[in-house]
Design a protein around this motif. Structure first.
Motif, PDB file in Angstrom:
ATOM      1  N   ARG A 174      46.005   1.393 -20.574  1.00  5.97           N
ATOM      2  CA  ARG A 174      45.187   2.605 -20.665  1.00  5.97           C
ATOM      3  C   ARG A 174      44.442   2.682 -21.992  1.00  5.97           C
ATOM      4  O   ARG A 174      43.345   3.210 -22.074  1.00  5.97           O
ATOM      5  CB  ARG A 174      46.070   3.843 -20.524  1.00  5.97           C
ATOM      6  N   ARG A 175      45.069   2.147 -23.046  1.00  8.75           N
ATOM      7  CA  ARG A 175      44.446   2.236 -24.368  1.00  8.75           C
ATOM      8  C   ARG A 175      43.256   1.299 -24.507  1.00  8.75           C
ATOM      9  O   ARG A 175      42.344   1.558 -25.281  1.00  8.75           O
ATOM     10  CB  ARG A 175      45.473   1.892 -25.449  1.00  8.75           C
ATOM     11  N   GLY A 222      38.616   3.925 -19.606  1.00  7.48           N
ATOM     12  CA  GLY A 222      38.258   5.194 -20.227  1.00  7.48           C
ATOM     13  C   GLY A 222      38.055   6.170 -19.090  1.00  7.48           C
ATOM     14  O   GLY A 222      37.654   5.783 -18.002  1.00  7.48           O
ATOM     15  N   MET A 223      38.378   7.445 -19.341  1.00  8.22           N
ATOM     16  CA  MET A 223      38.288   8.392 -18.229  1.00  8.22           C
ATOM     17  C   MET A 223      37.517   9.639 -18.653  1.00  8.22           C
ATOM     18  O   MET A 223      37.655  10.116 -19.770  1.00  8.22           O
ATOM     19  CB  MET A 223      39.689   8.758 -17.749  1.00  8.22           C
ATOM     20  N   PHE A 237      36.664  13.599 -17.287  1.00  4.18           N
ATOM     21  CA  PHE A 237      37.262  14.561 -16.349  1.00  4.18           C
ATOM     22  C   PHE A 237      36.282  15.651 -15.932  1.00  4.18           C
ATOM     23  O   PHE A 237      35.351  15.980 -16.668  1.00  4.18           O
ATOM     24  CB  PHE A 237      38.483  15.224 -16.995  1.00  4.18           C
ATOM     25  N   PHE A 243      36.375  18.386 -18.314  1.00  6.08           N
ATOM     26  CA  PHE A 243      36.220  17.761 -19.625  1.00  6.08           C
ATOM     27  C   PHE A 243      37.526  17.292 -20.272  1.00  6.08           C
ATOM     28  O   PHE A 243      37.581  16.204 -20.820  1.00  6.08           O
ATOM     29  CB  PHE A 243      35.463  18.659 -20.617  1.00  6.08           C
ATOM     30  N   GLY A 244      38.578  18.146 -20.246  1.00  9.44           N
ATOM     31  CA  GLY A 244      39.851  17.736 -20.841  1.00  9.44           C
ATOM     32  C   GLY A 244      39.768  17.452 -22.328  1.00  9.44           C
ATOM     33  O   GLY A 244      40.478  16.602 -22.845  1.00  9.44           O
ATOM     34  N   LEU A 245      38.891  18.196 -23.027  1.00 11.82           N
ATOM     35  CA  LEU A 245      38.803  18.005 -24.482  1.00 11.82           C
ATOM     36  C   LEU A 245      39.946  18.744 -25.166  1.00 11.82           C
ATOM     37  O   LEU A 245      40.521  19.669 -24.602  1.00 11.82           O
ATOM     38  CB  LEU A 245      37.466  18.528 -25.001  1.00 11.82           C
ATOM     39  N   PHE A 246      40.272  18.312 -26.390  1.00 10.90           N
ATOM     40  CA  PHE A 246      41.307  19.011 -27.148  1.00 10.90           C
ATOM     41  C   PHE A 246      40.675  20.217 -27.840  1.00 10.90           C
ATOM     42  O   PHE A 246      39.863  20.049 -28.744  1.00 10.90           O
ATOM     43  CB  PHE A 246      41.917  18.087 -28.196  1.00 10.90           C
ATOM     44  N   PRO A 247      41.045  21.432 -27.423  1.00  5.40           N
ATOM     45  CA  PRO A 247      40.365  22.605 -27.975  1.00  5.40           C
ATOM     46  C   PRO A 247      40.645  22.813 -29.464  1.00  5.40           C
ATOM     47  O   PRO A 247      39.879  23.468 -30.146  1.00  5.40           O
ATOM     48  CB  PRO A 247      40.927  23.771 -27.149  1.00  5.40           C
ATOM     49  N   LEU A 290      39.818  10.113 -30.136  1.00  4.53           N
ATOM     50  CA  LEU A 290      41.172  10.223 -29.580  1.00  4.53           C
ATOM     51  C   LEU A 290      41.782   8.867 -29.238  1.00  4.53           C
ATOM     52  O   LEU A 290      42.873   8.520 -29.702  1.00  4.53           O
ATOM     53  CB  LEU A 290      41.138  11.103 -28.320  1.00  4.53           C
ATOM     54  N   SER A 329      42.515   6.730 -32.304  1.00  3.19           N
ATOM     55  CA  SER A 329      43.646   7.154 -33.135  1.00  3.19           C
ATOM     56  C   SER A 329      44.970   6.911 -32.425  1.00  3.19           C
ATOM     57  O   SER A 329      45.974   6.611 -33.065  1.00  3.19           O
ATOM     58  CB  SER A 329      43.503   8.619 -33.547  1.00  3.19           C
ATOM     59  N   ILE A 330      44.962   7.008 -31.100  1.00  7.68           N
ATOM     60  CA  ILE A 330      46.188   6.696 -30.357  1.00  7.68           C
ATOM     61  C   ILE A 330      46.540   5.217 -30.513  1.00  7.68           C
ATOM     62  O   ILE A 330      47.699   4.843 -30.654  1.00  7.68           O
ATOM     63  CB  ILE A 330      46.021   7.064 -28.857  1.00  7.68           C
ATOM     64  N   ARG A 343      33.879  10.098 -25.842  1.00  5.21           N
ATOM     65  CA  ARG A 343      35.293   9.813 -26.067  1.00  5.21           C
ATOM     66  C   ARG A 343      35.740   8.601 -25.245  1.00  5.21           C
ATOM     67  O   ARG A 343      36.458   7.742 -25.735  1.00  5.21           O
ATOM     68  CB  ARG A 343      36.126  11.043 -25.683  1.00  5.21           C
ATOM     69  N   ALA A 344      35.270   8.559 -23.982  1.00  2.00           N
ATOM     70  CA  ALA A 344      35.660   7.430 -23.131  1.00  2.00           C
ATOM     71  C   ALA A 344      35.019   6.132 -23.612  1.00  2.00           C
ATOM     72  O   ALA A 344      35.648   5.077 -23.591  1.00  2.00           O
ATOM     73  CB  ALA A 344      35.263   7.715 -21.688  1.00  2.00           C
TER      74      ALA A 344
END
Lengths: 296, 350
Positions: free
Chosen positions: B117-118, B122-123, B125, B128-132, B142, B145-146, B190-191
Motif C-alpha cells: 500500500r505504501r 494511491g487512493m 476517495f 476526500f478523506g483528508l486529515f482535518p 501523508l 511520512s508514513i 496526496r495519492a
C-alpha cells in the motif's frame, strides 16, 4: 402456602451472620497480610503528592498566584477570567483559606494526572475492541453509581486513614469520564479518514498517533474537564478519611453548625471549580479550531 | 538508412497490470459456505432473503492493462466500491485472486501488505478523506511520512504536486478552508506524491458540482498523458465513464455484465441493464468517426475529417456536403469514408 407469598423466603439470620463474618474475616486477614505491601505500592504517589503540596504551600504566595495566573491566561486566553481568578485568590487568602486551598489544588492536580495517565490508555484499549469495552463498561457504571462510602470501607480497612485512600477514592470516582470519552472520541473518528490512513499503509501505531488521538483530542479534553469537576466534588468526602484541604473545614462546619465557615470554604471550592472548568474548556475548544475554520 | 519505427511504436505490446480472477466477496458470518450457493446460481436478492448474507462480488474476472484508465461503473449496491477495495485489500476477498504484476495481493502477509500500500497504490476517495487537523502540505505528504521519507525531501515532493494540481499558496491552509474541488485536488496530489504505479479512484469526482467535476476530469486526463499510471476509476456517471475510460466495466448486482471500449458499450450493449444505461447518451458526442466509418483507402474528393474526432464535431460538414467524406488519420493518410447514411443509422438507434 399463604405465608410463602406474604414473607420473602430469606436465608436464616444465623446463615447471613456467618456469611458476613466469613467475608469480613477473610478480608481482614487479607488486609493484615498484604496491607503494608499494598501501601508500599502507593508510596511513590504519596511522596509526589506530599512534595507537590509542600511546594504549593511553602512557596511565597505572590509567586504561586503569579504562576497560576500565567497558566490560566495561557490556557484560556481570556483576560477577564484571569482578573476574576486574581480576585478569587486574593479573597481566599484574605479569609484565611490559602493553605487548605493549596492542599485541595495539589490533590486535585495529582488525581487528575493519575486519571489521565490511567484513563487514556484504558480508553484507547476499549476503543480498539468491543470485548474490552463490554468488560470495562459495567465496571465504570459501578464506579460511578456505587455510593463512595461503600468502597471507602475496604479502602480504609486496607490502607488506613490518610492521603492515599482519599486519593484512591477520588480517582475511582473521577476516572470514568475520561475513559468513556477517550473511547467515544476515538470511535467517532471519521471512517473515511481512517480508511485513507489504511490505504496509504499506516500501521496501527501510526493510525493511533496521527489520526485517532489527534482527532479525538477535543472529546478527550471534555473528559479531562469532567474528571476535574468530579474530583472537586469528592473533596469533602475525601476529607472524611483524612485528606487535608477545603473539605475539612466544611465537615467541621456541618458538625458544629458554623454557617459562615461552611459557606466561605464552599465558595472557595466553587471558585476553584469555575477556574478549572473555564480554563480546560477554552483550551479544549482551541484544540478544535481547525474544525471551525470553514465557518469563519 | 533510417528505419521507420513509427508503426511499431503505435502497436505497443500491452501488458496486463492487474488481473482479477474468480473473485467472490460475500458479507456475513458464513461467507465461505455461501460462496458455494452463489456458485450454484443463487443471486444477490435470493442470498439476502434466504440466507441473510450480502453478495458483494460474484465471480469477477477482469484484466486491466498497464497505463490505461479502467472505469468500473454501476449503480449503488452493484459492488463497484467493494471491487476497488480488493486491489489494495482494504476488503478481504472471500475467494479468488487479485494479481498485480503477477503477484497475488491476497496472499501478502501483514507487513508485505503495508509495504504494498505504501509503494504501489494511491487512493482517492469520494468524500476526500483528508486529515482535518493537518494543513494541506502535511496532508499531501501523508504517504511519504508514513514511509518514513525525510521531512525536507517529502516537503519538496509535496510542494511539487501541490503546484501540479494548481493549489499554490494554499499549502498552509486547512482542508475545511478549501472548496470541495480544491479538497479533491489535495486528495489527488496526496495519492500522486507517493508515486504509485496504480491509482485507485473511488467515485473521486462524484461529490463535486458538474462544472468542477468536468474541470477535474480534464485535469486527470491531462496529468495521465505524462504520468501513464494504471488507473481504476469508479463512477456511477456514464458521461464521466465515457470521457475518462479506455475500458469500461459494468457491474450489476455484484456481477460483471460487460467490459469493453466505450464505443463497444454504446454500440453493442451486452444486456438490458447496459442498454438502459446507455440509452440516454448523446452518441454523436461520444462516438468517434473511426467507430462507424467504412474502412477503405480510396481517396474521395472534398473535405476530410479526422478519424479521432467525435461524430458531433463533423456533423456540420456532413450536413453541408450531403456526400461521402474521406476519413484521415493523424498522419493525414486516407483510412476510410463516412456518409450521412452511417451517421443517420447510428443516431436513429438512440
Amino acid at each position: 402456602m399463604v405465608e410463602f407469598f406474604s414473607t420473602f423466603p430469606e436465608m436464616s439470620k444465623a446463615g447471613l451472620r456467618l456469611f458476613k463474618k466469613t467475608v469480613d474475616g477473610a478480608y481482614r486477614n487479607f488486609s493484615r497480610e498484604y496491607g503494608d505491601a499494598i501501601e508500599a505500592v502507593f508510596d511513590p504517589v504519596l511522596y509526589f503528592l506530599v512534595w507537590f503540596e509542600k511546594v504549593l504551600q511553602n512557596s511565597p504566595w505572590p509567586l504561586v498566584i503569579l504562576v497560576f495566573l500565567l497558566l490560566i491566561y495561557f490556557g484560556s486566553r481570556s483576560i477577564y477570567l484571569t482578573i476574576g481568578s486574581f480576585v478569587a485568590f486574593i479573597l481566599i487568602g484574605y479569609f484565611g483559606m490559602w493553605e487548605d486551598t493549596m492542599s485541595t489544588v495539589s490533590i486535585i492536580g495529582v488525581c487528575t494526572f493519575i486519571s489521565i495517565g490511567l484513563g487514556i490508555p484504558i480508553g484507547i484499549l476499549m476503543s480498539g475492541s468491543d470485548r474490552a469495552r463490554s468488560m470495562v463498561s459495567p465496571v465504570l457504571d459501578i464506579m460511578q453509581t456505587m455510593p463512595s462510602f461503600v468502597y471507602l470501607i475496604p479502602v480504609v480497612m486496607l490502607l488506613g486513614i490518610g492521603k492515599v485512600p482519599g486519593l484512591l477514592a477520588v480517582v475511582i470516582y473521577a476516572i470514568p469520564p475520561i475513559i468513556r470519552l477517550t473511547d467515544l472520541g476515538i470511535r467517532e473518528v471519521d471512517k473515511e479518514v481512517l480508511e485513507a490512513a489504511d490505504a496509504f499503509g499506516a500501521n496501527k501505531r501510526q493510525k493511533l498517533f496521527r489520526v485517532q488521538l489527534p482527532l479525538a483530542l477535543p472529546t478527550i479534553f471534555a473528559g479531562i474537564n469532567q474528571t476535574i469537576m468530579m474530583a472537586l466534588a469528592m473533596v469533602v468526602i475525601a476529607s472524611m478519611i483524612g485528606v487535608k484541604g477545603l473539605g475539612q473545614p466544611v465537615l467541621k462546619a456541618i458538625a458544629n453548625q458554623y454557617f459562615t465557615m461552611g459557606l466561605l470554604n464552599g465558595l472557595a471550592i466553587v471558585a476553584l471549580a469555575i477556574i478549572f472548568d473555564r480554563v480546560s474548556q477554552s483550551y479544549g475548544k482551541r484544540l478544535q479550531q481547525h474544525r471551525a475554520g470553514s465557518r469563519e | 538508412m533510417e528505419k521507420d519505427y513509427s508503426s511499431i511504436e503505435r502497436v505497443r505490446v500491452s501488458k496486463v497490470k492487474i488481473k482479477i480472477e474468480k473473485l467472490y466477496k460475500i458479507f456475513g458470518p458464513k461467507a465461505k459456505e455461501m460462496t458455494q450457493e452463489v456458485k450454484n446460481g443463487v443471486n444477490k436478492d435470493e442470498l439476502l432473503a434466504k440466507y441473510n448474507h450480502v453478495l458483494g462480488l460474484d465471480n469477477i474476472n477482469l484484466d486491466i492493462e498497464e497505463q490505461t484508465i479502467q472505469v468500473v461503473m454501476g449503480l449503488s449496491g452493484s459492488g463497484k466500491s467493494t471491487l476497488i477495495r480488493h486491489i489494495n485489500r482494504l476488503i478481504e476477498p472471500t475467494e479468488g485472486v487479485v494479481l498485480v504484476d503477477n503477484q497475488d495481493v491476497t496472499k501478502l502477509d501483514k507487513n508485505e501488505l503495508l509495504d504494498f500500500r505504501r509503494t504501489r497504490t494511491g487512493m482517492v476517495f469520494q468524500r476526500f478523506g483528508l486529515f482535518p487537523h493537518q494543513n494541506i502540505i502535511d496532508n499531501v505528504q501523508l504517504g511519504l511520512s508514513i514511509k518514513g521519507v525525510e521531512k525536507a525531501e517529502s516537503n519538496e515532493t509535496a510542494m511539487f504536486w501541490i503546484d501540479k494540481v494548481g493549489l499554490n499558496g494554499f499549502e498552509y491552509k486547512f482542508p475545511n478552508q478549501l472548496s470541495g474541488g480544491m479538497q479533491q485536488r489535495v486528495g489527488l496530489a496526496r495519492a500522486l506524491a507517493n508515486d504509485p504505479d496504480i491509482l485507485l479512484m473511488d467515485e473521486a469526482f462524484s461529490a463535486l458540482d458538474p462544472l468542477i467535476r468536468s474541470d477535474m476530469q480534464d485535469q486527470l486526463l491531462e496529468l495521465q498523458k505524462n504520468l501513464k499510471k494504471t488507473i481504476m476509476f469508479i463512477t456511477h456517471d456514464l458521461d464521466e465513464a465515457l470521457k475518462l475510460g479506455d475500458q469500461i466495466a459494468i457491474l450489476n448486482g455484484g456481477k460483471l455484465v460487460q467490459n469493453g471500449k466505450p464505443e463497444e458499450i454504446l454500440l453493442n450493449p451486452a444486456d438490458d441493464y447496459v442498454t438502459k444505461f446507455v440509452q440516454d447518451v448523446n452518441r454523436a458526442k461520444v462516438l468517434k468517426v473511426k467507430s462507424i466509418m467504412i474502412s477503405n483507402s480510396q481517396g474521395t474528393e472534398g473535405p476530410k475529417v479526422n478519424m479521432n474526432d467525435s461524430i458531433e464535431s463533423c456533423l456540420p460538414t456532413i450536413l453541408d456536403t450531403r456526400s461521402t467524406l474521406g476519413v484521415v488519420d493523424d498522419q493525414n493518410n486516407i483510412v476510410g469514408s463516412i456518409s450521412d447514411k452511417e451517421v443517420a443509422s447510428i443516431l436513429r438507434n438512440n
